[in-house]
Design a protein around this motif. Structure first.
Motif, short mmCIF file in Angstrom:
data_model
loop_
_atom_site.label_atom_id
_atom_site.label_comp_id
_atom_site.label_asym_id
_atom_site.label_seq_id
_atom_site.Cartn_x
_atom_site.Cartn_y
_atom_site.Cartn_z
N GLY A 141 2.21 0.80 -5.08
CA GLY A 141 1.53 1.22 -6.29
C GLY A 141 1.61 2.74 -6.41
O GLY A 141 1.91 3.44 -5.44
N LYS A 142 1.32 3.24 -7.60
CA LYS A 142 1.44 4.68 -7.87
C LYS A 142 0.62 5.53 -6.90
O LYS A 142 1.04 6.61 -6.48
CB LYS A 142 1.01 4.96 -9.30
N ASN A 143 -0.55 5.07 -6.52
CA ASN A 143 -1.44 5.83 -5.64
C ASN A 143 -1.59 5.20 -4.26
O ASN A 143 -2.57 5.43 -3.57
CB ASN A 143 -2.81 6.00 -6.28
N GLN A 144 -0.60 4.40 -3.85
CA GLN A 144 -0.69 3.68 -2.58
C GLN A 144 0.01 4.47 -1.48
O GLN A 144 1.11 4.99 -1.65
CB GLN A 144 -0.07 2.30 -2.72
N ILE A 145 -0.64 4.52 -0.31
CA ILE A 145 -0.06 5.19 0.85
C ILE A 145 1.09 4.34 1.40
O ILE A 145 0.93 3.13 1.59
CB ILE A 145 -1.13 5.40 1.94
N VAL A 158 9.67 1.16 8.35
CA VAL A 158 8.43 1.34 9.10
C VAL A 158 7.47 0.28 8.59
O VAL A 158 7.15 0.26 7.40
CB VAL A 158 7.85 2.76 8.89
N VAL A 159 7.04 -0.60 9.47
CA VAL A 159 6.16 -1.69 9.06
C VAL A 159 4.72 -1.36 9.42
O VAL A 159 4.45 -0.70 10.43
CB VAL A 159 6.58 -3.04 9.70
N PRO A 160 3.78 -1.80 8.59
CA PRO A 160 2.38 -1.53 8.88
C PRO A 160 1.94 -2.21 10.17
O PRO A 160 2.37 -3.33 10.47
CB PRO A 160 1.64 -2.15 7.69
N LYS A 161 1.12 -1.50 10.93
CA LYS A 161 0.52 -2.10 12.12
C LYS A 161 -0.79 -1.41 12.42
O LYS A 161 -0.93 -0.20 12.26
CB LYS A 161 1.46 -2.05 13.32
N ASP A 162 -1.76 -2.23 12.82
CA ASP A 162 -3.05 -1.70 13.22
C ASP A 162 -2.94 -1.15 14.63
O ASP A 162 -2.17 -1.65 15.45
CB ASP A 162 -4.13 -2.79 13.19
N LEU A 163 -3.71 -0.14 14.91
CA LEU A 163 -3.74 0.46 16.23
C LEU A 163 -4.94 -0.06 17.00
O LEU A 163 -6.04 -0.15 16.46
CB LEU A 163 -3.82 1.98 16.13
N ASP A 164 -4.72 -0.38 18.28
CA ASP A 164 -5.79 -0.82 19.16
C ASP A 164 -6.18 0.37 20.03
O ASP A 164 -5.64 0.56 21.12
CB ASP A 164 -5.33 -2.01 20.00
N PHE A 165 -7.10 1.21 19.52
CA PHE A 165 -7.47 2.43 20.22
C PHE A 165 -8.05 2.15 21.61
O PHE A 165 -7.77 2.89 22.55
CB PHE A 165 -8.47 3.24 19.40
N ARG A 166 -8.82 1.10 21.75
CA ARG A 166 -9.39 0.78 23.06
C ARG A 166 -8.30 0.48 24.08
O ARG A 166 -8.35 0.92 25.21
CB ARG A 166 -10.34 -0.41 22.95
N PRO A 175 -2.64 -0.57 8.09
CA PRO A 175 -3.19 -1.39 7.01
C PRO A 175 -4.64 -1.03 6.66
O PRO A 175 -5.01 -1.07 5.50
CB PRO A 175 -3.10 -2.82 7.57
N ARG A 176 -5.42 -0.63 7.66
CA ARG A 176 -6.83 -0.30 7.37
C ARG A 176 -6.95 0.90 6.45
O ARG A 176 -7.97 1.11 5.82
CB ARG A 176 -7.63 -0.10 8.65
#
Length: 146
Positions: free
Chosen positions: A125-129, A62-70, A35-36
């Motif tokens: 959207g047209k330019n959305q990842i 595939v659903v969006p999810k934030d990664l917790d790098f720490r 999402p970021r």
């Protein structure tokens, strides 16, 4: 080193020319939808010979999810803490922990074909990842679930 790239807009596609799919039963795509980065996720379809050719498989969404790098780095450090001489972080293992494994079980296919991965999300959207691609594996057997 690996290369990653973002698939942008509904029906974005990635194609490979002249692949022999004889005996290939599953394709695993290692992806992220963060999402970021503005990614919204979607499904990945596998088509033969053109982006709108015969559909032979598709992934779950595939659903969006934030990664917790720490958290990932802490897990990797802990896993290697008691291994003498081991590096503190296995970069390949850490990379895989950060990815979503999207699996597409395939219909049986024989011979050489152009193979297209089509990324779908009608809400994009047209330019959305939608998804960022990291790695693709072609498997000649379907791994048993653990």
């Amino acid at each position: 080193p690996s290369r990653s790239f973002s698939m942008v807009g509904d029906n974005a596609h990635l194609g490979y020319k002249s692949l022999d799919l004889t005996g290939i039963k599953q394709i695993d795509l290692f992806v992220t939808a963060q999402p970021r980065a503005g990614a919204i996720g979607g499904i990945i379809e596998v088509h033969l010979d053109s982006p709108d050719g015969k559909l032979i498989g598709q992934t779950q969404e595939v659903v969006p999810k934030d990664l917790d790098f720490r958290k990932i780095m802490a897990l990797m450090n802990a896993a290697n803490a008691n291994k003498p001489g081991a590096p503190p972080v296995d970069r390949a293992a850490a990379r895989r922990m950060m990815l979503t494994q999207a699996k597409a079980v395939l219909e049986p296919v024989e011979g050489v074909h152009d193979v297209y991965f089509v990324f779908k999300n009608p809400k994009a959207g047209k330019n959305q990842i939608l998804i960022t691609m990291q790695d693709i594996q072609f498997l000649n057997e379907i791994p048993k679930s653990k």
